[in-house]
Design a protein around this motif. Structure first.
Motif, PDB file in Angstrom:
ATOM      1  N   GLY A 138       0.689  -1.259  -0.003  1.00  0.00           N
ATOM      2  CA  GLY A 138      -0.012  -0.130   0.056  1.00  0.00           C
ATOM      3  C   GLY A 138       1.035   1.165   0.037  1.00  0.00           C
ATOM      4  N   PRO A 139       0.314   2.289   0.176  1.00  0.00           N
ATOM      5  CA  PRO A 139       1.260   3.739   0.125  1.00  0.00           C
ATOM      6  C   PRO A 139       2.218   3.709   1.273  1.00  0.00           C
ATOM      7  CG  PRO A 139      -1.325   4.180   0.602  1.00  0.00           C
ATOM      8  CD  PRO A 139      -1.192   2.676   0.409  1.00  0.00           C
ATOM      9  N   ARG A 140       1.746   3.024   2.321  1.00  0.00           N
ATOM     10  CA  ARG A 140       2.817   2.857   3.354  1.00  0.00           C
ATOM     11  C   ARG A 140       3.695   1.880   3.236  1.00  0.00           C
ATOM     12  NH1 ARG A 140      -2.063   4.057   4.225  1.00  0.00           N
ATOM     13  NH2 ARG A 140      -2.577   1.777   4.749  1.00  0.00           N
ATOM     14  N   GLY A 141       3.832   1.213   2.201  1.00  0.00           N
ATOM     15  CA  GLY A 141       4.909   0.233   1.792  1.00  0.00           C
ATOM     16  C   GLY A 141       4.189  -1.282   1.960  1.00  0.00           C
ATOM     17  N   ARG A 142       5.072  -2.306   2.227  1.00  0.00           N
ATOM     18  CA  ARG A 142       4.790  -3.475   2.090  1.00  0.00           C
ATOM     19  C   ARG A 142       4.557  -4.033   3.704  1.00  0.00           C
ATOM     20  NH1 ARG A 142       6.446  -8.415  -1.511  1.00  0.00           N
ATOM     21  NH2 ARG A 142       6.087  -7.395  -3.608  1.00  0.00           N
ATOM     22  N   ARG A 143       3.677  -4.885   3.999  1.00  0.00           N
ATOM     23  CA  ARG A 143       3.560  -5.443   5.253  1.00  0.00           C
ATOM     24  C   ARG A 143       3.204  -7.090   4.959  1.00  0.00           C
ATOM     25  NH1 ARG A 143      -1.660  -4.462   8.433  1.00  0.00           N
ATOM     26  NH2 ARG A 143      -3.049  -3.849   6.811  1.00  0.00           N
ATOM     27  N   GLU A 144       3.377  -7.863   6.135  1.00  0.00           N
ATOM     28  CA  GLU A 144       2.849  -9.176   6.051  1.00  0.00           C
ATOM     29  C   GLU A 144       1.929  -9.391   7.213  1.00  0.00           C
ATOM     30  OE1 GLU A 144       6.912 -11.439   4.287  1.00  0.00           O
ATOM     31  OE2 GLU A 144       5.395 -12.503   5.872  1.00  0.00           O
ATOM     32  N   VAL A 145       0.731  -9.855   7.041  1.00  0.00           N
ATOM     33  CA  VAL A 145      -0.167 -10.354   8.323  1.00  0.00           C
ATOM     34  C   VAL A 145      -0.289 -11.592   8.338  1.00  0.00           C
ATOM     35  CG1 VAL A 145      -2.476 -10.003   8.974  1.00  0.00           C
ATOM     36  CG2 VAL A 145      -1.354  -8.010   7.529  1.00  0.00           C
ATOM     37  N   PRO A 146      -0.247 -12.338   9.408  1.00  0.00           N
ATOM     38  CA  PRO A 146      -0.578 -13.933   9.403  1.00  0.00           C
ATOM     39  C   PRO A 146      -2.097 -14.268   9.224  1.00  0.00           C
ATOM     40  CG  PRO A 146       0.608 -12.805  11.544  1.00  0.00           C
ATOM     41  CD  PRO A 146       0.149 -11.699  10.485  1.00  0.00           C
ATOM     42  N   ALA A 147      -2.007 -15.133   8.576  1.00  0.00           N
ATOM     43  CA  ALA A 147      -3.717 -15.532   8.175  1.00  0.00           C
ATOM     44  C   ALA A 147      -4.432 -15.582   9.333  1.00  0.00           C
ATOM     45  CB  ALA A 147      -3.561 -16.877   7.496  1.00  0.00           C
ATOM     46  N   THR A 148      -3.955 -15.893  10.437  1.00  0.00           N
ATOM     47  CA  THR A 148      -4.685 -15.968  11.737  1.00  0.00           C
ATOM     48  C   THR A 148      -5.278 -14.773  12.083  1.00  0.00           C
ATOM     49  OG1 THR A 148      -2.504 -16.372  12.681  1.00  0.00           O
ATOM     50  CG2 THR A 148      -3.750 -18.348  12.547  1.00  0.00           C
ATOM     51  N   GLU A 149      -4.608 -13.661  11.731  1.00  0.00           N
ATOM     52  CA  GLU A 149      -4.871 -12.417  12.008  1.00  0.00           C
ATOM     53  C   GLU A 149      -5.592 -11.912  10.798  1.00  0.00           C
ATOM     54  OE1 GLU A 149      -1.446 -10.302  13.841  1.00  0.00           O
ATOM     55  OE2 GLU A 149      -1.145 -12.376  14.895  1.00  0.00           O
ATOM     56  N   PHE A 150      -5.406 -12.228   9.589  1.00  0.00           N
ATOM     57  CA  PHE A 150      -6.115 -11.371   8.684  1.00  0.00           C
ATOM     58  C   PHE A 150      -7.515 -11.527   8.551  1.00  0.00           C
ATOM     59  CE2 PHE A 150      -7.067 -11.121   4.051  1.00  0.00           C
ATOM     60  CZ  PHE A 150      -6.571 -10.104   3.722  1.00  0.00           C
ATOM     61  N   PHE A 151      -8.216 -12.616   8.800  1.00  0.00           N
ATOM     62  CA  PHE A 151      -9.641 -12.629   8.482  1.00  0.00           C
ATOM     63  C   PHE A 151     -10.263 -12.003   9.988  1.00  0.00           C
ATOM     64  CE2 PHE A 151      -7.902 -15.857   5.897  1.00  0.00           C
ATOM     65  CZ  PHE A 151      -7.966 -15.440   4.608  1.00  0.00           C
ATOM     66  N   GLN A 152     -11.073 -11.191   9.957  1.00  0.00           N
ATOM     67  CA  GLN A 152     -11.487 -10.596  11.011  1.00  0.00           C
ATOM     68  C   GLN A 152     -12.915 -10.500  11.066  1.00  0.00           C
ATOM     69  OE1 GLN A 152      -9.639  -6.621  10.763  1.00  0.00           O
ATOM     70  NE2 GLN A 152      -7.767  -7.627  11.584  1.00  0.00           N
ATOM     71  N   GLY A 153     -13.881 -11.251  10.534  1.00  0.00           N
ATOM     72  CA  GLY A 153     -15.104 -11.201  10.625  1.00  0.00           C
ATOM     73  C   GLY A 153     -15.729 -11.519   9.265  1.00  0.00           C
ATOM     74  N   PHE A 154     -17.116 -11.379   9.182  1.00  0.00           N
ATOM     75  CA  PHE A 154     -18.036 -11.296   8.188  1.00  0.00           C
ATOM     76  C   PHE A 154     -17.338 -10.946   7.012  1.00  0.00           C
ATOM     77  CE2 PHE A 154     -22.024 -11.420   5.732  1.00  0.00           C
ATOM     78  CZ  PHE A 154     -21.977 -12.938   5.600  1.00  0.00           C
ATOM     79  N   ALA A 158      -8.059  -7.646   7.430  1.00  0.00           N
ATOM     80  CA  ALA A 158      -7.013  -6.770   7.943  1.00  0.00           C
ATOM     81  C   ALA A 158      -6.318  -5.851   6.779  1.00  0.00           C
ATOM     82  CB  ALA A 158      -5.776  -7.513   8.508  1.00  0.00           C
ATOM     83  N   ALA A 159      -6.951  -6.090   5.376  1.00  0.00           N
ATOM     84  CA  ALA A 159      -6.472  -5.262   4.356  1.00  0.00           C
ATOM     85  C   ALA A 159      -7.274  -3.908   4.448  1.00  0.00           C
ATOM     86  CB  ALA A 159      -6.653  -5.907   2.976  1.00  0.00           C
TER      87      ALA A 159
END
Lengths: 277, 753
Positions: A138-154, A158-159
């Motif tokens: 994104g505009p703030r650069g690259r980041r990695e999010v663990p899948a376990t934290e990525f899905f946050q609800g219906f 986290a994107a």
């Protein structure tokens, strides 16, 4: 069943995508195959003001096996995964066959499915099972999010609206893993999906991990450690019962909560048996 | 040589497979506007106001206030002398809305996207009223009884009385092509050209003319290709009035294409019934009497079919059996759901499911084999014709011809030959929860009162048929070409069939009720024979011989025993032109004939279904492994097309038996509004279907000896699959309802009964 008005934009590389998203504002959406988004737009359940079509971006369609595991480019088609032979990740190819129908698998993309965040989606469930990391830019650069934290609800992830998924990283091979699911018709969304990963000797489980789809707002990790238990049908059956007891699934037109619990018991046992095989 | 009985490839396919079909949505007219229907989002309420969006053009939103007062859609088929006037659907809701999807307004715009945008912004204010979803709590619209014999004494003297309750789920036809209509108008005369009314075009033309207050000749309904009908498509709906009315009012062509989301809430639903049925048997398992009490959910209004589905349910309930006494009562209930009509095998899918499940339960209870119980109680060949003191569709129920026991025996032998029983045993030996279902059924077909056909021979020798049937995808063009070719002794390739054009054939009855081949085919047969006679008459003058010396072979009219002395149909057609010396003063020019076939009674085909299923006890999934249809058709004009009809019917039957259901929540909100929720079977859910077409019992009431083939694939699919599931799970009671979704099957595994 015609979409509300939107503007269409095409992006030719990742930076271009990020720039266009920034310019178009947070009601813009990325079009990465359109197999879920376009249907939702036609029902006017999704009303993006603009679409940024990334499907022409070159170089994002890849499956790269390295010492660390597997890297999947965001624009890799489901069908590519289905037909690939990836050492240690056979579960991905096999699970791809559960995704929709052939035309959907030919157009839909790995990153698109992860971004959509449907809790019954095969890639979402397997990303959590195999503890994948989602690479966002994104505009703030690259980041990695663990899948376990990525899905946050219906359908929530986290994107951020100005970020795009560029890659999904699977950190280590899973030769003993399986996904199974149930729907009344082939190709439908799973009512319940069950996935399992095991490390095991001839006759004993060393480590285990079970992840479910369709029983909550996002993929659900079952709290069951089968370490030390015999690798046999009785263990798998009992684990299914344990999993069913843990979940409190929703009721909808595709299945009541009680039915989803029964499916959980049956499917977890089957996923474990298949993983062990 | 005859073209009848040949497996001729479909004449329709050369255009359809090349993308050259002519469907309504392919049609556009210069200056046309698009119509979009604004539908009620509320199941029941007082309609307070409909406000058009601020920026919408004037006249772009039409409500009930703009329409002629009190316009309602009339019933097409009035039966049993029941008046449904109070329950007819208005074209646009006025005062009250009664189901989600009911039209409350229409929007006119230059393109369909804009129309949908404007429609979305129309503000509909509704004061909500209590909603009725439960059938039993609905409003009673009609109640009637059918039957004969002394049922009370039959039950009083019975050795065994067996009763069950059974629910049939609400489902319906979902043709590939949703409804579509285009109305073009002649600004000078107000005459309308209508495209897309494909089923009963002459009837719809007359209804529209009546509602508009104009002569029917000002409306020309064109023949179109159609992606399936199955009973629902082509009936007269509110939109059928609106396009014609708007085109005349706006003096512009008006086009409307239904989308799938609309279709699933707007088109006729069907099937939803609750049965309380019981049978009385003597000590030998011989039927003494049958009685059924039915609650029929008709949704919010009575539509064009009126109460014919309830009527057919009762009238056909005794089926092919010897039922000395029968009593049926049905209550037609109105609820806040989509209104109902016919769907392929109306009343018979429902009644057959219930009756056959009852017989399965009864056989187990009396310790008699299921097939044997049926064999014992089927009417025998020498008991036919068999009259039942009931009427349906305005005709007496007279089972015309057949050998029901013979076909059951044939089907049992065929199923055995194909290994159904051995596969069942081997599955069970391997621990599978497998079951075999068998169901016997009676169909009806060939409803009159008449059909008219024109056969015209051109000067090139090409033959045109103008039939009153309609092409819904069933292959009727091919069938009628074969019938014509047979009578004229020409190649079917030279025959072109035009169906459903109200100018070319103003007296057509349409395609429904498995009537086209029987009634339409007979009319074509008569007209073609008349053309042949006329050709002989003219040929006699041309060849200067007596008519008695002529016969017709391979499309040539020649002198018997004198090869080479003949004239072709083309030459005769030329000799029939005005100015021809062979044409007399008082004779019309042209080689053509119009003939009418009239018939008072229907003809009753029948059949047997076998289903072999495998149940997954973990998920409740029912896999239909094998399926056999044995069906008596009298005479198969084209066996491939008969098989195609049966195969398609099985697919829809599997849907109704296992998958498809229009569910509603307590607020009357439909829960199956997409193909995600309304689950039609796909190729993956269907087994290979074995088909045995029998031609052992020609229909005595028509010259071709044919019985209808349109519905027998679906009629007993619910019954046989329900029976197979019951067999697999070793239930003592009935499965209780259709569709047997995986969740319900899983529940039965848990509970058992």
């Amino acid at each position: 069943m015609k979409p509300a008005a939107f503007t269409y934009h095409r992006a030719y590389d990742v930076n271009d995508t990020i720039a266009q998203l920034a310019e178009l504002g947070q009601d813009a959406k990325i079009l990465a195959g359109g197999q879920s988004l376009v249907a939702m737009m036609n029902f006017r359940l999704a009303r993006p003001s603009a679409l940024v079509d990334i499907t022409r971006i070159a170089g994002l369609d890849y499956l790269e096996r390295d010492a660390q595991g597997l890297r999947v480019g965001a624009l890799t088609r489901h069908r590519t995964v289905e037909t690939a032979k990836i050492d240690g990740f056979g579960v991905l190819s096999k699970a791809a066959r559960w995704i929709g129908h052939y035309p959907i698998r030919c157009r839909g993309t790995f990153g698109g499915s992860i971004a959509h965040g449907d809790s019954t989606a095969e890639w979402c469930v397997l990303a959590v099972l195999l503890e994948a990391r989602i690479v966002l830019q994104g505009p703030r650069g690259r980041r990695e999010v663990p899948a376990t934290e990525f899905f946050q609800g219906f359908f929530m992830t986290a994107a951020q609206p100005d970020e795009m998924i560029v890659e999904v990283r699977f950190p280590k091979p899973a030769p003993h893993a399986a996904l199974t699911e149930y729907s009344q018709r082939q190709g439908d969304f799973a009512i319940v999906a069950a996935s399992a990963r095991l490390d095991l000797t001839e006759d004993e489980v060393l480590t285990s991990r079970v992840v479910l789809g369709g029983v909550g707002q996002q993929p659900v990790v079952v709290d069951a450690d089968l370490a030390g238990q015999p690798a046999n049908e009785e263990t798998w059956r009992a684990a299914g019962e344990v999993a069913a007891a843990q979940v409190d699934p929703p009721s909808d037109g595709h299945g009541s909560s009680a039915y989803r619990k029964k499916l959980t018991a049956a499917l977890v046992a089957r996923a474990l048996a298949e993983a062990a095989a | 040589m005859t073209a009848i009985g040949e497996r001729l490839p479909r004449k329709e396919d050369s255009r359809l497979l090349r993308g050259l079909g002519r469907f309504c949505d392919d049609q556009d007219r210069a200056g046309q506007v698009w119509m979009r229907v604004v539908r009620s989002p509320i199941a029941h309420g007082r309609l307070v106001s409909v406000r058009k969006p601020g920026n919408a053009a004037s006249g772009s939103v039409v409500t009930a206030e703009d329409l002629p007062p009190g316009v309602r859609i009339p019933v097409r088929l009035n039966v049993q002398g029941i008046d449904l006037t109070d329950h007819l659907q208005p074209v646009l809701a006025a005062g009250e809305v009664r189901y989600v999807g009911e039209p409350v307004a229409v929007v006119i715009a230059d393109d369909p996207y804009e129309a949908e945008d404007i429609a979305e912004r129309v503000e509909v204010e509704i004061d909500e009223l209590p909603v009725t979803v439960d059938t039993a709590a609905g409003t009673l619209a009609a109640e009637f009884e059918l039957g004969y014999g002394d049922v009370a004494s039959a039950f009083a003297q019975a050795a065994h009385v067996v009763g069950i309750e059974f629910d049939i789920g609400r489902h319906s036809a979902v043709p590939l092509e949703p409804r579509a209509l285009l109305a073009d108008v002649d600004p000078a005369t107000g005459a309308l050209q209508i495209f897309g009314m494909t089923k009963v075009p002459v009837f719809n033309r007359d209804v529209l003319a009546g509602m508009l207050g104009i002569d029917e000749h000002l409306i020309h309904v064109h023949a179109m290709d159609t992606g399936g009908g199955f009973g629902v498509r082509g009936e007269f709906y509110p939109e059928d009035f609106l396009v014609g009315w708007l085109a005349r009012k706006l003096r512009r062509p008006v086009k409307w294409v239904e989308d799938r989301a609309e279709h699933l809430v707007a088109v006729n639903h069907s099937r939803q019934q609750h049965h309380v049925i019981s049978a009385a048997f003597d000590e030998n398992g011989t039927l003494l009497g049958l009685k059924d009490d039915v609650l029929h959910d008709n949704g919010a209004y009575a539509r064009t079919h009126g109460i014919i589905v309830p009527e057919l349910t009762l009238a056909m309930l005794p089926g092919p059996y010897r039922v000395p006494a029968f009593h049926g009562r049905i209550r037609v209930m109105l609820t806040n759901k989509t209104p109902c009509g016919t769907y392929r095998a109306p009343g018979r899918f429902e009644g057959t499911s219930v009756r056959e499940q009852l017989f399965d339960v009864a056989a187990d209870r009396m310790g008699v084999d299921r097939v044997e119980l049926r064999r014992r109680n089927l009417l025998t060949a020498d008991e036919l014709p068999h009259t039942r003191a009931m009427s349906t569709l305005g005709t007496d129920v007279v089972l015309d011809s057949g050998d029901y026991v013979g076909l059951l025996d044939k089907a049992v032998v065929e199923a055995d030959r194909l290994g159904y029983q051995s596969q069942l045993e081997s599955l069970r030996a391997r621990g599978h929860t497998a079951g075999l279902g068998v169901a016997v059924f009676l169909e009806k077909s060939g409803l009159g009162p008449q059909e008219t056909a024109d056969v015209v021979v051109g000067t090139s020798g090409e033959v045109r048929v103008h039939s009153g049937g309609t092409s819904l995808g069933q292959g009727i063009e091919t069938v009628l070409a074969q019938v014509t070719a047979d009578a004229l002794t020409v190649d079917p390739a030279v025959v072109t069939v035009v169906n459903g054009d109200t100018v070319l054939q103003p007296f057509g009855g349409g395609s429904w009720a498995s009537r086209s081949t029987v009634v339409g085919g007979s009319a074509v047969h008569k007209a073609a024979l008349a053309v042949r006679e006329r050709a002989i008459q003219l040929a006699a003058r041309m060849l200067e011989v007596s008519e008695d010396d002529l016969d017709v072979t391979a499309g040539a009219i020649g002198v018997k025993g004198a090869p080479g002395t003949s004239v072709s149909y083309a030459e005769v057609a030329k000799a029939a032109r005005p100015g021809s010396p062979h044409l007399r003063d008082d004779e019309p020019a042209g080689l053509s004939a119009r003939r009418r076939f009239e018939v008072e009674h229907m003809t009753y085909p029948y059949g047997v279904h076998f289903a072999l299923v495998d149940v997954d006890t973990g998920t409740g999934h029912v896999k239909v492994l094998r399926y056999l249809v044995a069906y008596e058709v009298g005479r198969a004009i084209n066996p491939t097309l008969v098989e195609g009809q049966l195969l398609g019917g099985v697919a829809q039957g599997v849907g109704g038996a296992l998958l498809e259901e229009f569910r509603y929540d307590d607020a009357g909100q439909p829960q199956a509004v997409t193909f995600m929720d309304y689950r039609m079977p796909t190729a993956a859910e269907l087994p290979h279907v074995d088909i045995l077409v029998a031609q052992d019992a020609p229909a005595p009431g028509n010259p071709l000896g044919v019985k209808g083939a349109g519905e027998g694939g679906v009629t007993a699919a619910g019954a046989s699959i329900a029976g197979a599931i019951r067999d697999a799970l070793s239930l003592t009671g009935p499965v209780g309802r259709l569709p047997m979704t995986a969740e319900r099957v899983r529940g039965l595994i848990e509970e058992g009964t």
